[in-house]
Design a protein around this motif. Structure first.
Motif, PDB file in Angstrom:
ATOM      1  N   MET B   1     -71.238   3.048   0.673  1.00 20.70           N
ATOM      2  CA  MET B   1     -72.135   3.588   1.915  1.00 20.70           C
ATOM      3  C   MET B   1     -71.418   3.891   3.046  1.00 20.70           C
ATOM      4  N   THR B   2     -71.478   5.088   3.596  1.00 20.82           N
ATOM      5  CA  THR B   2     -70.833   5.535   4.850  1.00 20.82           C
ATOM      6  C   THR B   2     -71.229   4.702   6.078  1.00 20.82           C
ATOM      7  N   ASP B   5     -74.404   6.097   7.584  1.00 22.87           N
ATOM      8  CA  ASP B   5     -75.612   5.782   6.797  1.00 22.87           C
ATOM      9  C   ASP B   5     -76.100   4.353   6.959  1.00 22.87           C
ATOM     10  N   PHE B   9     -79.824   3.534   8.390  1.00 22.87           N
ATOM     11  CA  PHE B   9     -80.572   2.744   7.739  1.00 22.87           C
ATOM     12  C   PHE B   9     -80.906   1.629   8.471  1.00 22.87           C
ATOM     13  N   ALA B  12     -83.484   2.463  11.256  1.00 20.07           N
ATOM     14  CA  ALA B  12     -84.905   2.705  10.722  1.00 20.07           C
ATOM     15  C   ALA B  12     -85.491   1.425  10.358  1.00 20.07           C
ATOM     16  N   ALA B  13     -84.546   0.559   9.748  1.00 16.89           N
ATOM     17  CA  ALA B  13     -85.191  -0.882   9.231  1.00 16.89           C
ATOM     18  C   ALA B  13     -85.786  -1.569  10.398  1.00 16.89           C
ATOM     19  N   ARG B 304     -89.106  -8.356   3.456  1.00 19.34           N
ATOM     20  CA  ARG B 304     -88.539  -7.137   2.594  1.00 19.34           C
ATOM     21  C   ARG B 304     -87.848  -7.267   1.286  1.00 19.34           C
ATOM     22  N   GLU B 307     -87.930  -4.750  -1.147  1.00 14.33           N
ATOM     23  CA  GLU B 307     -86.983  -3.764  -0.867  1.00 14.33           C
ATOM     24  C   GLU B 307     -85.529  -4.275  -1.398  1.00 14.33           C
ATOM     25  N   ILE B 310     -85.173  -3.592  -4.773  1.00 11.15           N
ATOM     26  CA  ILE B 310     -85.032  -2.220  -5.159  1.00 11.15           C
ATOM     27  C   ILE B 310     -83.649  -1.890  -4.844  1.00 11.15           C
ATOM     28  N   LEU B 311     -83.210  -2.317  -3.605  1.00 10.81           N
ATOM     29  CA  LEU B 311     -81.778  -1.852  -3.419  1.00 10.81           C
ATOM     30  C   LEU B 311     -80.595  -2.468  -4.617  1.00 10.81           C
ATOM     31  N   LYS B 312     -81.231  -3.936  -4.781  1.00  9.06           N
ATOM     32  CA  LYS B 312     -80.057  -4.424  -5.960  1.00  9.06           C
ATOM     33  C   LYS B 312     -80.251  -3.367  -7.292  1.00  9.06           C
ATOM     34  N   LEU B 314     -81.059  -0.584  -7.516  1.00 10.40           N
ATOM     35  CA  LEU B 314     -80.265   0.978  -7.403  1.00 10.40           C
ATOM     36  C   LEU B 314     -78.882   0.887  -7.272  1.00 10.40           C
ATOM     37  N   ALA B 316     -77.119  -1.861  -5.168  1.00  8.22           N
ATOM     38  CA  ALA B 316     -76.628  -2.342  -3.995  1.00  8.22           C
ATOM     39  C   ALA B 316     -75.907  -3.581  -4.486  1.00  8.22           C
ATOM     40  N   LYS B 320     -72.994  -5.571  -0.052  1.00  4.58           N
ATOM     41  CA  LYS B 320     -73.505  -4.454   0.433  1.00  4.58           C
ATOM     42  C   LYS B 320     -75.039  -4.993   1.405  1.00  4.58           C
ATOM     43  N   ARG B 401     -94.669  -8.035  -4.768  1.00  3.43           N
ATOM     44  CA  ARG B 401     -95.056  -6.720  -4.414  1.00  3.43           C
ATOM     45  C   ARG B 401     -95.247  -6.780  -2.841  1.00  3.43           C
TER      46      ARG B 401
END
Lengths: 226, 401
Positions: B1-2, B5, B9, B12-13, B304, B307, B310-312, B314, B316, B320, B401
């Motif tokens: 992750m730059t 970014d 990110f 936005a959070a 979250r 979330e 999901i990040l994991k 995907l 992460a 991270k 959820r």
């Protein structure tokens, strides 16, 4: 491509020991289309999580593309997940504050791909999944079918070798579910292995291979001749 | 992750829960602002005192009769009274090589009257050199004449308040006023400069030192002010003064010499300690802001959880996820810190505008120190929620959820 050898997974729930998987041996070839069925609590999701490296077996060995990934560090596992595996979930699991395009972009962001290289790929993927008009919408503004399409687009953007889908149609009506399944099967035809956990026998009939779990054991492993 | 970014990110959070983020920013801003403002006030007090001292005059030594030092040995048989510090003592110091100017001071109060008006006013007896030693300024007329200090001339210089109260609107020059039982002609008026270390030059009558000694009927001076030739010669001047006066007082060390430097550095030390402790007290609010950041992040981790799952999924890693939440904490701290810097500077500016005579200025170290503390608080209190997020089991996180 995927090889499980004598995999056991035991959970400790309170003072109860749950044997979610018992001595599971499973070989999955590249570009295979496999459904996993079985009653609730039979270990379907646990199996999928172990294959997706979200969970570790209590004992046994897991080989992915010839490499033993059972005891990788968290960092290495994360990298394998990022590069080789795409997840699709029943409840879509999109990040609600990000737009459709940003959700699709997320794996690239996590992989550290610079923004310049990302934008073209994201645009391409958004178009390929028919989401061009909806790309700036948030998940809350999308229909169930559209959300699942975003999720599948997200799962494929890193060009994984396998897609693991946990009840991908479970939260959709019949017609939309059919569309989503077509989409997944299309990806499978392009050479990505597809593992689907489902309750729907219809999907079971469409897959090239079908396994059935009961109480953490594979009780049936059948190849459809079609 | 730059890096960009990561930051976008995170921002936005944070925008996802504006009110909570906003309140945390506010707390952090108040903390940093408080540190800057309070240290600015303490530093202002230090500069004020320093300014007062330098307005006394430069390279100043003050001689007091008596010795403010305890010595061992048996107590003296007879009570030991300090020898008088006389006018001749003071004048003898003019011969010292390191001494530039000498102003003997005699001080007391006496009834001053003009016509039917009558007041008790502080009387300062001195010589012409006082004007330069104390950097006094004249509003009109002239200061005491530069003649033999032993001559008790009947002239005086008055402060502006004395003039207003006794003489009203008329020009004071040439008027004769009565001090005690003597008459003095007003030859000048001092320029108003407010208080200067306890001495109100506005409310004061200055007369020749010989006249004052006669008026108070005492041979002893209140003190002697000496200006050294240069800053480096202050220690030499002190040594020479002590030697000369010991010699004149039959070998007795019965005076005290205070150098302006010594007094000033003592005050500086006191005020630096004050600034630090005030800053430290203000820094407690930074700690509280840090705890608030921790609270916001803990709520955010809970909200979250999905979330994070999901990040994991995907790809992460734990590190991270940890970095994402730590970045959130640090963003809150830094943004709040900058707001606080702005607020602090604005407060300082406001105080400078309202009280222009009080030099409110944050010391150079205080803004960076406040920022560094804010950053440290953010990182420290962000660490726990971040590692909690990182350790979440992805399967459990996704099942919610």
């Amino acid at each position: 491509m995927i090889g499980l050898e004598k995999v056991n997974r035991i959970f400790q729930v309170g003072d109860q020991t749950v044997h979610a998987l018992r001595d599971v041996d499973l070989r999955i070839e590249p570009s295979e289309y496999l459904t996993i069925m079985g009653p609730s609590g039979s270990g379907k999701s646990t199996l999928l999580h172990i294959i997706g490296l979200l969970d570790r077996p209590t004992s046994g060995r897991y080989l992915l593309e010839g490499r033993d990934v059972t005891h990788l560090t968290d960092q290495e596992q994360a990298q394998v997940r990022r590069r080789r595996i795409g997840f699709v979930f029943q409840f879509f699991h999109l990040v609600p504050r990000l737009s459709a395009a940003q959700n699709i972009e997320l794996p690239l962001v996590l992989a550290g791909v610079p923004a310049r290289e990302r934008s073209g790929k994201v645009r391409q993927t958004v178009q390929a999944f028919g989401l061009a008009e909806r790309s700036e919408h948030r998940p809350g503004q999308l229909s169930g079918g559209q959300r699942q399409r975003v999720a599948i687009a997200r799962a494929t953007i890193m060009e994984p070798s396998a897609i693991l889908a946990d009840e991908p149609t479970g939260n959709l009506d019949r017609a939309t579910g059919q569309e989503v399944l077509d989409l997944l099967e299309n990806l499978n035809r392009r050479g990505i292995a597809l593992l689907v956990v489902t309750h729907d026998p219809e999907i079971g009939r469409r897959a090239s291979r079908h396994i059935r779990l009961v109480d953490g054991r594979i009780v049936e492993d059948r190849r459809n001749s079609t | 992750m730059t890096f960009s970014d990561l930051v976008s990110f995170t921002l936005a959070a944070l925008r996802g829960y504006k009110l909570r983020s906003g309140l945390t920013l506010l707390a952090m801003a108040i903390g940093v602002g408080a540190v800057i403002l309070l240290t600015a006030l303490a530093e202002g007090a230090r500069r004020y005192v320093e300014g007062e001292f330098s307005s006394l005059g430069k390279n100043l030594l003050i001689i007091l009769p008596g010795r403010s030092e305890t010595k061992g040995g048996p107590p003296p048989l007879l009570g030991e009274t300090p020898r008088d510090l006389t006018l001749d003592d003071a004048l003898s110091l003019k011969r010292m090589s390191a001494v530039a100017k000498v102003a003997p001071l005699s001080f007391g109060t006496a009834p001053v009257s003009w016509g039917s008006r009558d007041r008790e006013i502080p009387i300062l007896g001195t010589t012409a050199e006082m004007l330069e030693v104390r950097h006094l300024k004249m509003a009109s007329g002239r200061f005491l004449p530069d003649t033999d200090p032993h001559r008790a001339l009947p002239v005086c210089v008055i402060g502006s308040k004395v003039k207003d109260q006794l003489l009203g609107g008329r020009s004071p020059l040439g008027e004769w006023i009565r001090i005690g039982d003597r008459r003095f002609q007003v030859i000048g008026m001092l320029s108003s400069r407010g208080r200067s270390l306890g001495l109100d030059v506005d409310d004061m009558v200055v007369i020749p030192v010989a006249s004052a000694l006669m008026l108070f009927n005492s041979p002893s001076l209140f003190r002697v002010m000496v200006e050294a030739r240069a800053h480096e010669e202050i220690p030499a001047a002190k040594r020479q003064i002590l030697e000369e006066l010991r010699h004149r007082h039959d070998g007795e060390d019965d005076i005290t010499v205070i150098t302006q430097d010594a007094v000033l550095s003592t005050f500086n030390k006191i005020f630096e300690a004050l600034t630090l402790s005030v800053g430290g007290i203000a820094a407690i609010s930074l700690l509280v802001a840090g705890i608030l950041i921790m609270n916001v992040l803990l709520v955010s981790v809970t909200e979250r959880t999905g979330e994070i799952g999901i990040l994991k999924a995907l790809g992460a890693s734990q590190r991270k996820i940890q970095m994402l939440f730590l970045t959130e904490a640090i963003c809150l701290a830094v943004a709040g810190g900058f707001l606080g810097l702005g607020a602090g500077e604005a407060g300082v500016w406001a105080l400078q505008t309202i009280y222009p005579s009080f030099p409110v200025t944050p010391p150079a170290w205080s803004p960076p120190a406040a920022m560094a503390l804010a950053l440290a608080a953010g990182a420290f209190f962000g660490a726990m929620p971040a590692s909690r997020a990182a350790r979440l089991d992805p399967v459990a996180a996704l099942s919610r959820r």
